[in-house]
Design a protein around this motif. Structure first.
Motif, PDB file in Angstrom:
ATOM      1  N   SER A   1       0.832  -1.200   0.000  1.00 21.08           N
ATOM      2  CA  SER A   1       0.000   0.000   0.000  1.00 21.08           C
ATOM      3  C   SER A   1       0.868   1.252   0.000  1.00 21.08           C
TER       4      SER A   1
ATOM      5  N   GLU B   1     -16.004  10.533  -3.360  1.00 23.04           N
ATOM      6  CA  GLU B   1     -15.703   9.536  -4.393  1.00 23.04           C
ATOM      7  C   GLU B   1     -16.175  10.077  -5.757  1.00 23.04           C
TER       8      GLU B   1
ATOM      9  N   ARG C   1      -9.157   7.658   4.909  1.00 23.29           N
ATOM     10  CA  ARG C   1      -8.992   6.476   4.061  1.00 23.29           C
ATOM     11  C   ARG C   1      -8.878   6.860   2.589  1.00 23.29           C
ATOM     12  N   LEU C   2      -9.697   7.820   2.157  1.00 19.25           N
ATOM     13  CA  LEU C   2      -9.642   8.239   0.742  1.00 19.25           C
ATOM     14  C   LEU C   2      -8.371   9.029   0.439  1.00 19.25           C
TER      15      LEU C   2
ATOM     16  N   ASN D   1      -5.946   6.328  -0.006  1.00 17.07           N
ATOM     17  CA  ASN D   1      -6.201   5.537  -1.215  1.00 17.07           C
ATOM     18  C   ASN D   1      -7.403   6.113  -1.950  1.00 17.07           C
TER      19      ASN D   1
ATOM     20  N   LYS E   1      -8.692   5.465  -4.573  1.00 12.06           N
ATOM     21  CA  LYS E   1      -9.494   4.536  -5.380  1.00 12.06           C
ATOM     22  C   LYS E   1     -10.491   3.753  -4.535  1.00 12.06           C
ATOM     23  N   LEU E   2     -10.448   3.947  -3.235  1.00 13.16           N
ATOM     24  CA  LEU E   2     -11.356   3.176  -2.380  1.00 13.16           C
ATOM     25  C   LEU E   2     -12.810   3.484  -2.707  1.00 13.16           C
ATOM     26  N   LYS E   3     -13.634   2.477  -2.521  1.00 15.12           N
ATOM     27  CA  LYS E   3     -15.074   2.659  -2.757  1.00 15.12           C
ATOM     28  C   LYS E   3     -15.741   3.044  -1.433  1.00 15.12           C
TER      29      LYS E   3
ATOM     30  N   GLN F   1     -16.825   0.133   0.668  1.00 17.97           N
ATOM     31  CA  GLN F   1     -15.794  -0.537   1.473  1.00 17.97           C
ATOM     32  C   GLN F   1     -15.491   0.264   2.741  1.00 17.97           C
ATOM     33  N   ILE F   2     -15.444   1.572   2.580  1.00 17.18           N
ATOM     34  CA  ILE F   2     -15.135   2.421   3.739  1.00 17.18           C
ATOM     35  C   ILE F   2     -16.238   2.291   4.798  1.00 17.18           C
TER      36      ILE F   2
ATOM     37  N   GLU G   1     -15.923  -1.092   6.509  1.00 15.64           N
ATOM     38  CA  GLU G   1     -14.841  -1.103   7.499  1.00 15.64           C
ATOM     39  C   GLU G   1     -15.257  -0.375   8.772  1.00 15.64           C
TER      40      GLU G   1
END
Ligand code: GCU
Length: 670
Positions: A120, A385, A444-445, A448, A450-452, A455-456, A459
């Protein structure tokens, strides 16, 4: 760092012994596990690595007396703060990389994900929170209590409580990859740079540094005159330059890794270089030259507008494009996600990708200024996003906002991203429980891009609410899936009941909570009144930003200009942002604009009513305090959504002179 360099492989043997551990009032997503006493065979002295080990002690989920063998390996192939998890190894290039690797490992343990073969690297080098905190302790647009940093200019002494609070804050940030904090309001008091205040800045920086977090300050451009007593703050004046240089020296003596300045200049009455006949580049470069020897950066905001322009959405682009290529390489232009101001929905700012020779960074707003403060559920990851994935086409298809700012398309020496924090002294930090998910999502974004969102949300829900007692299948079906669905829909619900179909800025004045499409006092600045934005009249609704209107469409790259210039090819979510359309305009559903508008408002209210039903069903899965808090919040939100919807529908009906479709709920307020 030194230690990691001196030995490429460090073997840590951690013996885990189990003790009890209680929850504390400020607990965030990462749950403490029963505490362990740990014996470490390591000669590593880096404070950041020590904190990584401490995090492992607090969070590692091992069997009783399980022995964790972990090797920390320096790997130069990994970018700056990145890491690799591999067969009981954490590989990284920097101490921060190890810290982030540890947190990734712990998160994956708690969410039940695979912990092996993970590589990562962060999308952005500088992942920064902007606190709009004032010296007097208040927080501009803050809905979670007073500032965690400031109590007043007469109360600068640092207490043990302060230190503990800042430490918990630092841990929470590090656990999601945030590595910078600008600790005061962009509407900056010159006093922030006084020597007395800088002592407290040093104390804050000292607590954040061991968690890999750099401290930044928002600065007032007129500081040389107001604080320093000079006759001017002209950025080209030799005494002014000398003053800033001395101030930078003073700051770096106290905070050797100081990150740099955040500047709101010539915006909403704040001073700036234009006050002295200079331009943005003159102002930003003067500061950048001074910070450069220290490795500091200048984040210069592009949030500018004035009443003289016929369309506020045009201005940042008009003011900044002429200076593309004129800024130093340690200046980053900080651009809000949309061209107006953190609305529930905006198209991306046309500056993204257009400035090809200048570093540009996105600014998001985590605090819910325009999305219901802390009274309404709005999970914002879908909004961010949406922006990050928007295609600017500036360097061909696929030039998304993420890619034109994270260094993968343009050669930026520094890359960065900012989020306006939603953090305060409230016992849950953010005003309401689910608002923590927005802080989490931003981090988180930023790590990354590209995270959706799904998913966030997944989590965060697992980290925050998953109970060991509960059968995992029941928990997934009974709690996780329905609550995740509610979170993912929540921002769209706010859009629907407040300003659907591309409407924007029709808020009640000043506090920005609730509807105010009618608000237009005689002497008010037109660009501060909602009718300026919605343009409702007997012929129709919406702001004409096409070539026959303000021509904001031309600031975008083709094929967007042509697409947005034509109502038929404009995504309906932006319809009234770009077009003034007849009340009878036929929308994609087949309904006329007026009916579609009524349907959208109605849908938003019903979405919140459904959230209430969803939440009532999950009572057995959460503690009673969390359950009741959310239940109350959703009730409040349902009420306010109906007020919003009724107020807007009835207000616009004066212009449309058409009936509300019979199958929809009638207004109940008037
Ligand atoms: C919005 C907000 C202000 C803030 C400004 C900014 O206009 O309402 O409180 O100062 O944004 O981002 O600078």
């Amino acid at each position: 760092m030194k230690i990691i360099r001196s030995t490429s492989v460090i073997l840590l043997i951690i013996f885990l012994a189990i003790k009890g551990y209680g929850n504390d009032a400020h607990e965030l997503w990462l749950k403490k596990q029963p505490a362990k006493s740990v014996v470490i065979s390591s000669n590593n002295k880096s404070v950041i690595v020590n904190n990584a080990i401490e995090a492992l002690k607090n969070g590692w989920q091992g069997e009783n007396n399980a022995r964790l063998k972990l090797r920390i390996v320096k790997d130069k192939a990994i970018n700056n703060d990145g890491f690799k998890l591999d067969n009981n190894q954490i590989k990284a290039n920097t101490p921060s990389g190890i810290l982030y690797g540890v947190y990734e490992l712990l998160r994956r343990q708690q969410t039940g994900e695979n912990t092996n073969s993970i590589l990562s690297n962060p999308s952005y080098q500088n992942r920064i929170l902007n606190h709009w905190d004032n010296l007097d302790g208040s927080v501009e647009r803050g809905y979670a209590g007073n500032s965690i940093f400031w109590r007043g200019e007469k109360d600068l002494a640092v207490t043990a409580n302060d230190l503990e609070l800042w430490k918990q804050y630092a841990i929470a940030n590090a656990s999601i990859g945030i590595n910078g904090s600008a600790i005061n309001n962009v509407n900056a008091s010159p006093k922030m740079l006084s020597s007395a205040v800088l002592q407290r800045v040093k104390s804050i920086a000292d607590v954040l540094r061991p968690f890999g977090i750099k401290t930044y300050l928002s600065v007032n451009f007129a500081s040389p005159a107001v604080l320093g007593g000079l006759k001017t703050s002209d950025p080209l004046n030799a005494d002014v330059i000398k003053w800033w240089k001395a101030k930078a020296d003073e700051i770096y003596k106290l905070v050797p890794d100081f990150g740099g300045f955040l500047v709101k200049a010539n915006s909403e009455g704040e001073p700036g270089p234009q006050d002295f006949g200079r331009n943005h580049a003159d102002g930003a470069n003067m500061m950048a030259d001074i910070l450069k020897p220290y490795g500091g950066i200048v984040m210069w905001r592009a949030f500018v507008y004035s009443p003289s322009n016929k369309d506020r959405a045009l201005q940042a682009y008009l003011e900044f494009m002429p200076f593309d290529g004129k800024f130093r390489d340690n200046v980053i232009i900080q651009v809000k996600n949309g061209p107006i101001d953190f609305q529930p929905r905006e198209p991306f700012s046309a500056l993204f990708g257009a400035m090809k020779k200048t570093s540009v960074m996105p600014e998001f707003q985590i605090t819910q200024e325009y999305l219901g403060h802390s009274n309404q559920l709005a999970f914002l990851a879908p909004m961010w996003e949406e922006t990050l994935n928007s295609d600017t086409y500036q360097n061909g298809e696929g030039s998304t906002v993420a890619k034109v700012t994270n260094g993968s398309i343009y050669n930026q020496k520094y890359t960065a991203i900012a989020g306006v924090a939603n953090i305060g002294l409230d016992s849950n930090w953010c005003g309401y429980n689910f608002a923590q998910a927005n802080w989490y999502a931003y981090g988180r974004l930023a790590w990354n891009d590209k995270l959706k969102s799904s998913q966030i949300a997944d989590e965060w829900l697992k980290l925050t609410f998953k109970s060991e007692k509960e059968n995992a299948d029941n928990w997934t079906v009974g709690f996780l899936e329905p609550v995740k669905k509610m979170m993912l829909e929540s921002r769209e619900a706010v859009v629907n009941y407040s300003m659907p179909l591309g409407l924007h800025h029709i808020f009640a004045a000043h506090h920005h909570y609730g509807p105010g499409p009618w608000w237009a006092p005689k002497n008010a600045r037109p660009d501060w009144t909602p009718p300026y934005y919605h343009q409702a009249d007997s012929t129709g609704l919406g702001f004409n930003r096409t070539k026959t209107g303000s021509n904001a469409v031309s600031q975008y790259h083709e094929p967007l200009t042509s697409q947005l210039n034509n109502a038929a090819t404009t995504p309906e979510i932006y319809l009234l942002w770009f077009h003034h359309l007849s009340w009878d305009y036929k929308t994609k559903s087949g309904r006329k604009l007026w009916d579609e508008l009524c349907y959208s408002y109605d849908k938003g209210v019903n979405q919140v009513r459904d959230f209430q039903k969803t939440w009532d069903k999950i009572e057995n899965y959460v503690d009673s305090t969390s359950f009741v808090e959310m239940q109350k919040l959703l009730k409040h939100q349902a009420f306010d959504a109906k007020v919003y919807s009724d107020a807007c529908v009835m207000y616009f009906q004066q212009f449309s002179k058409r009936p509300i479709p019979f199958e929809l709920e009638r207004p109940v307020y008037n």
